[in-house]
Write a protein that holds these residues in place. Sequence first.
Motif, PDB file in Angstrom:
ATOM      1  N   PHE A 342      50.577  19.274   7.410  1.00  0.00           N
ATOM      2  CA  PHE A 342      50.528  17.876   7.010  1.00  0.00           C
ATOM      3  C   PHE A 342      49.084  17.497   6.705  1.00  0.00           C
ATOM      4  N   LYS A 343      48.871  17.061   5.490  1.00  0.00           N
ATOM      5  CA  LYS A 343      47.518  16.672   5.089  1.00  0.00           C
ATOM      6  C   LYS A 343      47.221  15.256   5.565  1.00  0.00           C
ATOM      7  N   PHE A 344      45.956  14.940   5.682  1.00  0.00           N
ATOM      8  CA  PHE A 344      45.574  13.626   6.178  1.00  0.00           C
ATOM      9  C   PHE A 344      44.400  13.096   5.362  1.00  0.00           C
ATOM     10  N   SER A 345      44.233  11.777   5.422  1.00  0.00           N
ATOM     11  CA  SER A 345      43.125  11.143   4.705  1.00  0.00           C
ATOM     12  C   SER A 345      41.833  11.338   5.492  1.00  0.00           C
ATOM     13  N   GLU A 346      40.723  10.866   4.927  1.00  0.00           N
ATOM     14  CA  GLU A 346      39.432  11.007   5.595  1.00  0.00           C
ATOM     15  C   GLU A 346      39.206   9.927   6.648  1.00  0.00           C
ATOM     16  N   ASN A 347      40.174   9.061   6.831  1.00  0.00           N
ATOM     17  CA  ASN A 347      40.042   7.980   7.816  1.00  0.00           C
ATOM     18  C   ASN A 347      40.139   8.561   9.219  1.00  0.00           C
ATOM     19  N   THR A 348      39.069   8.435  10.002  1.00  0.00           N
ATOM     20  CA  THR A 348      39.040   9.006  11.348  1.00  0.00           C
ATOM     21  C   THR A 348      38.662   7.932  12.369  1.00  0.00           C
ATOM     22  N   GLN A 349      38.828   8.271  13.615  1.00  0.00           N
ATOM     23  CA  GLN A 349      38.397   7.409  14.707  1.00  0.00           C
ATOM     24  C   GLN A 349      37.829   8.290  15.815  1.00  0.00           C
ATOM     25  N   ASN A 350      36.839   7.777  16.503  1.00  0.00           N
ATOM     26  CA  ASN A 350      36.218   8.524  17.591  1.00  0.00           C
ATOM     27  C   ASN A 350      37.010   8.267  18.868  1.00  0.00           C
ATOM     28  N   ILE A 351      37.739   9.282  19.322  1.00  0.00           N
ATOM     29  CA  ILE A 351      38.615   9.102  20.481  1.00  0.00           C
ATOM     30  C   ILE A 351      38.397  10.221  21.498  1.00  0.00           C
ATOM     31  N   ARG A 352      38.901   9.964  22.708  1.00  0.00           N
ATOM     32  CA  ARG A 352      38.814  10.934  23.784  1.00  0.00           C
ATOM     33  C   ARG A 352      39.952  11.953  23.683  1.00  0.00           C
ATOM     34  N   PHE A 353      39.805  13.019  24.421  1.00  0.00           N
ATOM     35  CA  PHE A 353      40.836  14.056  24.481  1.00  0.00           C
ATOM     36  C   PHE A 353      42.173  13.437  24.900  1.00  0.00           C
TER      37      PHE A 353
END
Length: 668
Positions: A342-353
């Motif tokens: 599954f491909k994804f966009s470049e939109n990311t978020q800084n999250i914990r494990f």
Amino acid sequence: MLSNNTKAQAVEYKETHLSNDTLLDLYRSMLKPRMIEEKMLILLRQGKISKWFSGIGQEAISVGVTKSLTTDEYILPMHRNLGVFTSRDIPLNRLFSQWQGKASGFTKGRDRSFHFGTQEYKIVGMISHLGPQLGVADGIALAHKLKNEQKVTAVFSGEGGTSEGDFHEALNIASVWDLPVLFCIENNGYGLSTPTLEQYRCKDLADRGVGYGMESHIIDGNNILDVYTKISELAESIRQQPRPVLVEFKTFRMRGHEEASGTKYVPQELMDEWQQKDPLINFEQYLFEKNILTEDLQLQFRTEILTEIEENLKIAFAEEPIQSNSTNELNDVFEKFVYEDFKFSENTQNIRFIDAISEALRSSVEKHENLVLMGQDIADYGGVFKITEGFAEEFGKDRIRNTPICESAIVGAAMGLSINGMKAMVEMQFSDFVTSGFNPIVNYLAKVKYRWDQNADVVIRMPCGGGVGAGPFHSQTNEAWFTKVPGLKVIYPAFPYDAKGLLNTAFNDPNPVLFFEHKGLYRSIRQEVPVDYYTIPFGKAARIKEGGEVSIITYGAGVNWALEILEDMKYHNADLIDLRSLQPLDLDALCESVTKTGKCIILTEDSQFGSFASEIAAQISENCFESLDAPVMRVGSMDTPIPFAENLEKQYLPQDRFRAKLKYLIEY
């Protein structure tokens, strides 16, 4: 030889409104397994089958229960329930081939006797560890209930099996969840040679149902009319009002536990007493007295059944012995899984494990409408780590289920959900607690695909690992218990990105996956992670750092420890490989790295002796020997249980030893 017996009946039959056709069908249905057994005993003496567990004298239970259910309702029988299989009209040649270990059987020669299941006939066979099938019945029934299907699931146990913990766990779960399960106890007097007085102290096993708030009944297991009419009544009631019911059938085993064990331990007067209660002979006499059965009709039945037996035996005997094919054997360990990226966009978020795990769970529950999450305290409380906080409100308590503290039966229930077309996740509150559910994981989930082509669509989450001062029972990293078991996939991520993608893949994979999550990483590691749903393939290691002098192979918290130590040492010429997936293992990536560097050190948090690091070391020694410039090094925790006190735990964990051994290897 059966005959028109004119003696007084030892089994008393009440007046019934059943039609003559139904009565004759019940008689013929008992006659068939009896005649098959008589033939099998001859073949056993001739060495044409290897083993036999006789149900002679208990046919009324198998036939009566099976005839009371619809053909699309699951039955989970045991050794002495041939009448279940014949009453479901399984072709005899397939049964005979099964008992001879031939390809036309149900296990391709991989298991024997009644250790098999068949979706076609809605029968789920036992494993030798008797208890787990009771939890499996819970899972099958839960799936029916969640799908609003008015169906009953019947599961058998002998009186000996009621002493197993799985029996009590399964009854408790079924009661708490109001599951439509009919628990059938065949109390036949002996667990192999151990009489009931040495097995339990309650007067009747039916009394055990009371302790679980469960309706229970006692039925004369040698009276086919009592069995059929009462079970038919109960089954219909359960369909309308889903709930578990416990039934104890009083009966007797007229032959040995299996033929080799004999019956010398049984008093002769007891054998004589129960011989008079033979369910087939007594019912036959009853039908003769009612002028329902005639000698001509009896002869017709016997002739038809004997012809069917002989014709199907010819087919089975004519079949060639099964041929060994290593490719087929290996290919049947796992259900085929076509990975979808599954491909994804470049939109990311800084999250914990821990956030990555939670996001994967939420997106997978949304994606798979048939997925059920189960675990202690995971519903309203959100789990001890709060990973599923808010899930019960969002998805409902049918799919986000708190469980009693009964790991074994819950793993069994997960297996049952899979059998009935659903997906399941079980959270072990701590991976240490998996010991209480070890048997169904390694003996049921792992082997079921290989044995009778039924996959186990189950993910077991394993919060694990030390460094948090939790002591010997909440800190183990026990992946090596499972990596050696064929049929299990074992995943162990080190970073939030991998955790989310790999857990999504785990829920897409139709095979059993043990997903290890280091709780020391839950809130200590952050990373940019795609907001979208995405997957990462199993069996693909990741190169975290590239260098040409030494290969460091590790996984889980070990990856983060290695990064910290390399940074502290200011050493920049190491190839750092994060396994991510332990089973399947990316051996190609390991060999490529070691061939390049000529030196290898393997870091594990597990105690070193017998750890997964030892298997990797052996693989590298075998496959990369000519490229090695130094011995393959292993570094693990001390060979002690993991201690609680901070200084003791620090000494136990491998970081300091890894630093020293890495320096040694670099300078070698």
